[in-house]
Design a protein around this motif. Sequence first.
Motif, PDB file in Angstrom:
ATOM      1  N   LYS A 119       1.038  -1.245   0.031  1.00  0.00           N
ATOM      2  CA  LYS A 119      -0.073  -0.023   0.129  1.00  0.00           C
ATOM      3  C   LYS A 119       0.806   1.061   0.013  1.00  0.00           C
ATOM      4  N   ILE A 120       0.339   2.195  -0.673  1.00  0.00           N
ATOM      5  CA  ILE A 120       1.229   3.338  -0.964  1.00  0.00           C
ATOM      6  C   ILE A 120       0.406   4.767  -0.295  1.00  0.00           C
ATOM      7  N   ASP A 121       0.978   5.240   0.389  1.00  0.00           N
ATOM      8  CA  ASP A 121       0.403   6.689   0.972  1.00  0.00           C
ATOM      9  C   ASP A 121       1.283   7.741   0.590  1.00  0.00           C
ATOM     10  N   ALA A 122       0.997   8.733  -0.314  1.00  0.00           N
ATOM     11  CA  ALA A 122       1.566   9.844  -0.646  1.00  0.00           C
ATOM     12  C   ALA A 122       1.283  11.381  -0.320  1.00  0.00           C
ATOM     13  N   ILE A 181       1.918  15.306  -1.339  1.00  0.00           N
ATOM     14  CA  ILE A 181       2.737  16.315  -2.024  1.00  0.00           C
ATOM     15  C   ILE A 181       1.910  17.627  -1.635  1.00  0.00           C
ATOM     16  N   LEU A 182       2.348  18.321  -0.604  1.00  0.00           N
ATOM     17  CA  LEU A 182       1.722  19.592  -0.201  1.00  0.00           C
ATOM     18  C   LEU A 182       2.509  20.761  -0.245  1.00  0.00           C
ATOM     19  N   ALA A 183       1.971  22.075  -0.308  1.00  0.00           N
ATOM     20  CA  ALA A 183       2.429  23.184  -0.400  1.00  0.00           C
ATOM     21  C   ALA A 183       3.542  23.501   0.652  1.00  0.00           C
ATOM     22  N   ASP A 184       4.800  23.855   0.476  1.00  0.00           N
ATOM     23  CA  ASP A 184       5.786  24.368   1.384  1.00  0.00           C
ATOM     24  C   ASP A 184       5.992  23.029   2.470  1.00  0.00           C
ATOM     25  N   LYS A 185       6.017  21.958   2.217  1.00  0.00           N
ATOM     26  CA  LYS A 185       6.346  20.764   2.882  1.00  0.00           C
ATOM     27  C   LYS A 185       7.119  19.763   2.125  1.00  0.00           C
ATOM     28  N   PRO A 186       8.177  19.195   2.625  1.00  0.00           N
ATOM     29  CA  PRO A 186       8.613  17.929   2.025  1.00  0.00           C
ATOM     30  C   PRO A 186       7.686  16.855   1.457  1.00  0.00           C
ATOM     31  N   MET A 187       7.952  16.291   0.325  1.00  0.00           N
ATOM     32  CA  MET A 187       6.999  15.261  -0.118  1.00  0.00           C
ATOM     33  C   MET A 187       7.444  14.113   1.036  1.00  0.00           C
ATOM     34  N   MET A 188       6.254  13.230   1.060  1.00  0.00           N
ATOM     35  CA  MET A 188       6.310  12.093   2.003  1.00  0.00           C
ATOM     36  C   MET A 188       5.715  10.943   1.616  1.00  0.00           C
ATOM     37  N   LEU A 189       6.108   9.977   1.453  1.00  0.00           N
ATOM     38  CA  LEU A 189       5.723   8.592   0.997  1.00  0.00           C
ATOM     39  C   LEU A 189       5.882   7.575   2.060  1.00  0.00           C
ATOM     40  N   ILE A 190       4.707   7.096   2.305  1.00  0.00           N
ATOM     41  CA  ILE A 190       4.561   6.007   3.199  1.00  0.00           C
ATOM     42  C   ILE A 190       4.199   4.569   2.325  1.00  0.00           C
ATOM     43  N   VAL A 191       4.968   3.463   2.712  1.00  0.00           N
ATOM     44  CA  VAL A 191       4.814   2.212   1.938  1.00  0.00           C
ATOM     45  C   VAL A 191       4.832   1.051   3.088  1.00  0.00           C
ATOM     46  N   VAL A 213       1.314  11.757 -10.979  1.00  0.00           N
ATOM     47  CA  VAL A 213       2.073  11.034  -9.664  1.00  0.00           C
ATOM     48  C   VAL A 213       1.565   9.591  -9.304  1.00  0.00           C
ATOM     49  N   ILE A 214       0.469   9.004  -9.653  1.00  0.00           N
ATOM     50  CA  ILE A 214       0.035   7.762  -9.259  1.00  0.00           C
ATOM     51  C   ILE A 214       1.012   6.757 -10.115  1.00  0.00           C
ATOM     52  N   ASP A 215       1.020   7.337 -11.381  1.00  0.00           N
ATOM     53  CA  ASP A 215       1.739   6.368 -12.715  1.00  0.00           C
ATOM     54  C   ASP A 215       3.194   6.300 -12.025  1.00  0.00           C
ATOM     55  N   ASN A 216       3.816   7.179 -11.617  1.00  0.00           N
ATOM     56  CA  ASN A 216       5.207   7.209 -11.181  1.00  0.00           C
ATOM     57  C   ASN A 216       5.209   6.491 -10.005  1.00  0.00           C
ATOM     58  N   LEU A 217       4.529   6.517  -9.111  1.00  0.00           N
ATOM     59  CA  LEU A 217       4.763   5.939  -7.867  1.00  0.00           C
ATOM     60  C   LEU A 217       4.602   4.573  -7.790  1.00  0.00           C
ATOM     61  N   THR A 218       3.688   3.830  -8.840  1.00  0.00           N
ATOM     62  CA  THR A 218       3.330   2.659  -8.958  1.00  0.00           C
ATOM     63  C   THR A 218       4.006   1.888  -9.865  1.00  0.00           C
ATOM     64  N   LYS A 219       5.158   2.517 -10.510  1.00  0.00           N
ATOM     65  CA  LYS A 219       6.035   1.982 -11.393  1.00  0.00           C
ATOM     66  C   LYS A 219       7.032   1.111 -10.931  1.00  0.00           C
ATOM     67  N   TYR A 265       7.537  -6.303  -5.991  1.00  0.00           N
ATOM     68  CA  TYR A 265       5.915  -5.742  -5.453  1.00  0.00           C
ATOM     69  C   TYR A 265       4.853  -5.316  -6.698  1.00  0.00           C
ATOM     70  N   PHE A 266       4.024  -5.250  -5.939  1.00  0.00           N
ATOM     71  CA  PHE A 266       2.750  -4.521  -6.759  1.00  0.00           C
ATOM     72  C   PHE A 266       1.890  -3.832  -5.736  1.00  0.00           C
ATOM     73  N   CYS A 267       1.237  -2.839  -6.374  1.00  0.00           N
ATOM     74  CA  CYS A 267       0.556  -1.816  -5.694  1.00  0.00           C
ATOM     75  C   CYS A 267      -0.912  -2.176  -5.526  1.00  0.00           C
ATOM     76  N   LYS A 268      -1.343  -2.707  -4.438  1.00  0.00           N
ATOM     77  CA  LYS A 268      -2.964  -2.957  -4.404  1.00  0.00           C
ATOM     78  C   LYS A 268      -3.666  -1.641  -3.928  1.00  0.00           C
ATOM     79  N   ASP A 269      -2.932  -0.666  -3.228  1.00  0.00           N
ATOM     80  CA  ASP A 269      -3.943   0.361  -2.868  1.00  0.00           C
ATOM     81  C   ASP A 269      -3.038   1.581  -2.877  1.00  0.00           C
ATOM     82  N   ILE A 270      -3.477   2.580  -3.202  1.00  0.00           N
ATOM     83  CA  ILE A 270      -2.729   3.970  -3.388  1.00  0.00           C
ATOM     84  C   ILE A 270      -3.717   5.244  -2.912  1.00  0.00           C
ATOM     85  N   THR A 271      -3.176   5.971  -1.819  1.00  0.00           N
ATOM     86  CA  THR A 271      -4.020   7.237  -1.434  1.00  0.00           C
ATOM     87  C   THR A 271      -2.792   8.328  -1.784  1.00  0.00           C
TER      88      THR A 271
END
Length: 681
Positions: free
Chosen positions: A327-330, A332-342, A369-375, A381-387
Motif C-alpha cells: 500500500k502506498i500513501d503519498a 505532496i503539499l505546498a511548503d512541505k517536504p514530499m512524504m511517501l509511506i509504503v 503522480v500515481i503512475d510514477n509511484l506505482t511503476k 512488489y505490486f501496488c494494491k492500494d494508493i492514497t
Amino acid sequence: MAFNPEVLSPVGSPESLAAAVRSGADAVYIGAKQFSARRNAENFDDNDIIETVRYCHIRGVKVYLALNIMIKQSELQAAFDVALTAYKCGVDAVIISDLGLASLIHKHIPDLQLHASTQMTVHSPACLKLLKELGFTRVVVSREMSKQELQQFCVVANETGIEVEVFVHGALCMSVSGQCLLSSVLGARSGNRGLCAGPCRLPFKAQNGTGYDLSLKDLCLYKYINELKEMGVASLKIEGRMKRPEYVSAATAACRQAVDNGFIDAKLFKTLQDVFSRSGFTDGYYNGNLGRDMFGIRTKDDVIAAGDTYSYLHELYRAERQSVSIKIDAQILADKPMMLIVSDDKNTVTVSGDIPQAAKTKALEKQTVIDNLTKLGNTPYFCKDITLKLDDGLFVAASALNALRRDAIEQLDKKRAEVNLNEYTVPNFDGMNSLNDKKQFIARFSSVEQIPEKLGCIKTIMLPYECEMPHIDGVEIIAELPRYICNEAVVIKRLEYLKEQGITTVYCGNLSAVAIAKSLGFKVIGAMGLNANNNETLKTLKQIGVDIAMLSAEISVKEIKSIGSLSPVGIFAYGRLPLMLTRNCPIKNGKTCAECDKMGMLVDRKGIEFPVMCRQGYSELLNSAPLYMGDRLDEIPPVDFLLLYFTNETQAQASDIINMYYSGKKATGDYTRNLYYRDLI
C-alpha cells in the motif's frame, strides 16, 4: 475448506534460486557445503546463505536448509555449528535426518524450526507424537505412501500439530529413503550421507525384466494437488537440487499453476516432461498401482527433447515475479517536504523528499503522480492500494518522484530482510560411558524351520513377528517387526497376540514401530534402520524408549571405538546385509507376485547375483555375499551383542555358521567385511 499449500522448490545453485523464486516458489530448500543429502550439488557457503535468505525474504519466500545426512561422531560439533550459522543467517527451518543432531538443535537453538527429512523414513502416523516431543514442526513423508495412507496420516498429523510435506515431483529412489546401503557397499559412497553414486540406474536384471530393474520413472502428482489440499498437506515438495535451473523453473511453474488453478496448461506440462523425464512419469505409489509401469530409464530421445525446451523456460524466469502486495500513501503539499509511506501489512517505511515548487506552466496532475509511484517493474512488489494528497498548482520533476519511490522500496527491502534473533551458544558435548564388552549373540532366522536343532552359544533368537513363535528351553524369543508398516492396526493386533504368548522384546526398524511397541509395554531393540552413528543419537533413542540400539551398518571398526553409550548397543556381525528396502519389488519389472516364490534374484552387469526377499508388503534387496566376522571378533571394539542375521541360508548352513562363530574359524566361499574396514564418505 482447503487452504493453499506452499510450493517448495529445490535450489542447488544461485542460478536455480532465481528460477525457483521467479517461477512461483513459496519456499526453497538449499544445502550448505557440508552435511547435505546432495553434497555433489554446487550448494552454498555462509555468504551465499546470507544472500539467499535476504533475496528470498524480500520476496516473501521462505528458506529451508537441508542438514539431512547421517552424522558421524567426529562431525557433531561441525554439524551443530552449521545449524547455528543457519539460524544467525535467518534460515526459516532446517531439514534433519539425524536424531542426535535434531536433539542438540532443539535443546540449544529452540527458535530454529526442525523439519523431519524423508531420510527418517516416516510413513505411518504412530511416531508423530514422538517427533513432536523431539521438537519437529513438520515431517517430510516417504514417497511410497498411497493416497489412503496419506489421508490417514494427515488426520493424525493435524491432531498432533505437525505439518505434512509431500514430494509431488522428481526422481524416485528405488529404496525407501534412509534405508539404502547399495551405494555404500558397492562404492563406499553413502546415500545416507549425501554422496549416492546412483548405482540403481545401472543395469540390474530380474528374470523377464528389462535389464534396468532398479530404475523407476520420475514422480509426478500435479494432477492430484486438489486432493492433497483437501487432506491438509502443508507443503508440496519438488525434488531436484542437482538439476538445471530450467528444470527447476518448469517444475515450479507447473506446481504453481496446479495450486492456483487446479490444472496445468498443456504446453507447460509437455515442456515439463521434455526438460527431464525417464520416458514419462509415474503416480504408481499414490494410486497403489505397483509393477512394471513404474520402471523407466533416461533415453536418448529424452535427452534430445530437453534441448528444445530451454529458450521457452528462460522466458518463465527472465523477469521478477511481482507477488508482494504493498500500500502506498503519498503526500505532496505546498511548503512541505514530499512524504511517501509504503506498507506490506507487516512492515512500514516512511521517506521524504524535496519541497515541491509552484508550477510555472502546467501543474502536476494526480494520475501522473500515481503512475510514477506505482511503476514497480523489476521489483517483487505490486501496488494494491494508493492514497494521494496533492495540493493544486505544484510541480515536481518525474525524476524526483522516481527517486522517492526507489528510496521507499530500498528501505522496505531492508525491513523485510532484517533478521531478529535471540543469542545462543555452542554446547559442550557431554562425555559418554565406555561401551560394555559382553558380545552375546542374537541369531535372527527367516522362519522357524531355519532354526538349527543345536544352538550352541545362542541364548536369544529373533523371528519375523508373523511367525508362530516356538518355545525353546533356555532361549529368549524376540519378534522382528516389519521394516515398513503398511497398516498400524494389523501390527498392533499382532503384537497384542504375541504379548499374550509371552513375547516381551521386539526389534524395531522405524520410529513408528518403536512408538507402537513402547505403547504396548514391550522392551525395544532399535534396528540398523534407525541409523545410530553417534553418541547423541544413542542418547535420543534411549530418551524415546529404545532399550538396546543397533549401530548403523555404515560405521567402521575404527569409528565404533569413538562411540560410548548409556544403554546397550550391538552390531551386525553376520549375514547378507539388506541393501535396499522397497515397496515396488524389482522382480515386478519382470513377473507378477503370483509367478514368484518371494525369493527372487537380480543380476548386475558383472553377473553378480543379489537375492530379493519379500515380506509384509515390502521387499529387501540383499547383498550378494554375506558379511563374515567370525575370525575377527577380537578386532571388534566393545559392544553388548552381535547379530547373526540369517536370510536364505538352509538350516544346516545356519548351524555351521553358528559353530564357526563359536570357534572363531575362517570363512569359506564368498564373503565380505561390509564397511567395517573401509573409509566411508
